[in-house]
Design an enzyme around this catalytic site. Structure first.
Site, short mmCIF file in Angstrom:
data_model
loop_
_atom_site.label_atom_id
_atom_site.label_comp_id
_atom_site.label_asym_id
_atom_site.label_seq_id
_atom_site.Cartn_x
_atom_site.Cartn_y
_atom_site.Cartn_z
CB CYS A 73 33.87 23.84 17.13
SG CYS A 73 33.68 23.08 18.76
CB ALA A 74 31.81 19.66 15.11
#
Length: 375
Positions: A73-74
């Site tokens: 994910c980020a």
């Protein structure tokens, strides 16, 4: 089952060693399409995190049980939660520590080759951003070329090699990433070189890097010679190291050529770009090994993880070096430009010394893929 936490360094090894990996990327679709972790043998599934809040059962058939699985994910939090949900179903999975933010920042030093008198040349590969930096080492001394902002990676490497950083160069004023060059030079007491034609607005002291500049690294007299090669910027400068390697900055890449528009002067600089690529470089030896400051696609990496190819091969294979008609060249270079790098104008301001954003702001400014090339 268990949840594993992988560092960016572990993932980088899988890229460089051409290993298989299945990546479940839980960022939004537009973020995934714009920029992801690339690997020669990687497979992907992009399912935004918010679609998995009710569980992961529906996607289990799409996730292989016989391969390493990494959730991304980020910034880490969402991937950790999805990894936990997958673990509860009996799967062993990993998540990326620090998320894509950490991936964007990681540097992998790889030895390119030996130099005269026992010297060495290293390429620092920033896989998540496509940046390439260099360190020339000889008899206790080092020169660094096109360093990114993670200065500890270079100073720690120099310490491990027991060498003193004597010279630091930027081939041009960068627009897609923040340079660490002058900061490394200040910390090491080294000389910092920058092309003066790119430095008209900088607010710090530097040593002019002009055509014909030569410095010698160590007692073995490895020449690091400069060649004026405008086109990406008006001051762009290349280096020939040890009469063997051609460091091209952002003028020439393995699979593409430099873009001339990041200072808003594409029409002015496209002629310089052609002059450099079709005249200046063609006066050099075909046997020089080209080492660019960026790469665009994973296919540009060699089997050992380096990004390098003989100049003669590029004259034969690189499309940007084989556009005979000048009008056609101008059209291709100015009319088919990719999106500009994120925050490139602000990055130029940082590299001029005019603004000093906080570290988190610098991270956000650099997020995204390399966009220095015309392909």
């Amino acid at each position: 089952m268990s949840i594993l936490k992988w560092s960016a360094a572990q993932v980088a090894k899988k890229v460089i060693n051409n290993e298989e990996l299945f990546i479940l990327d839980v960022r939004n679709a537009d973020a995934f399409e714009d920029w992801k972790i690339d690997g020669h043998k990687f497979e992907y599934l992009n399912i935004p995190y918010f679609e998995l809040l009710d569980g992961v059962e529906d996607i289990l058939p799409k996730i292989p049980a016989d391969k390493d699985v990494l959730v991304v994910c980020a910034k880490e939090g969402s991937s950790m939660m999805v990894a936990e949900m997958l673990s509860e179903t009996g799967r062993t999975v990993a998540y990326l520590e620090g998320g894509m933010k950490t991936w964007s920042e990681y540097l992998e030093p790889i030895k390119v080759g030996d130099l005269a008198g026992g010297g060495e040349l290293y390429q620092f590969v920033r896989l998540g951003k496509g940046c390439l930096s260099y360190m020339v080492i000889s008899e206790g001394e080092a020169a660094i070329i096109d360093a990114v902002r993670f200065t500890d990676a270079f100073t720690s490497f120099a310490e491990d090699k027991n060498v003193k950083i004597k010279y630091v160069f930027d081939t041009h004023l960068h627009a897609d990433h923040i340079s660490g060059g002058r900061h490394i030079a200040a910390a090491a007491g080294a000389t910092y070189y920058l092309p003066p034609k790119d430095a008209e607005e900088v607010v710090f002291d530097y040593t002019p890097l002009i055509d014909g500049t030569t410095v010698q690294i160590g007692a073995s007299k490895i020449d690091v010679g400069a060649i004026y090669s405008p086109g990406h910027t008006i001051g762009s400068t290349s280096f020939v190291v040890d009469n063997k390697y051609l460091l091209t900055g952002d003028i020439l890449f393995i699979d593409s050529i430099g873009r001339p528009d990041l200072a808003g002067l594409a029409e002015d600089w496209v002629g310089d770009l052609r002059e450099t690529l079709y005249k200046r470089y063609r006066e050099l030896s075909d046997e020089l090994i080209v080492l660019p400051a960026h790469f665009m696609i994973i296919d540009e990496l060699n089997e050992d993880g380096t990004v390098a190819k003989r100049l003669g091969q590029l004259f034969a294979e690189n499309h940007g070096l084989n556009i005979e008609d000048e009008v056609n060249f101008r059209s291709i270079v100015t009319d088919n430009l990719p999106p500009q790098p994120n925050a490139y104008q602000e990055i130029r301001q940082v590299n001029m010394g005019k603004i000093t954003p906080a570290q988190d702001e610098q991270t956000e400014m650099e997020i995204g893929p390399n966009r220095c090339a015309v392909r």
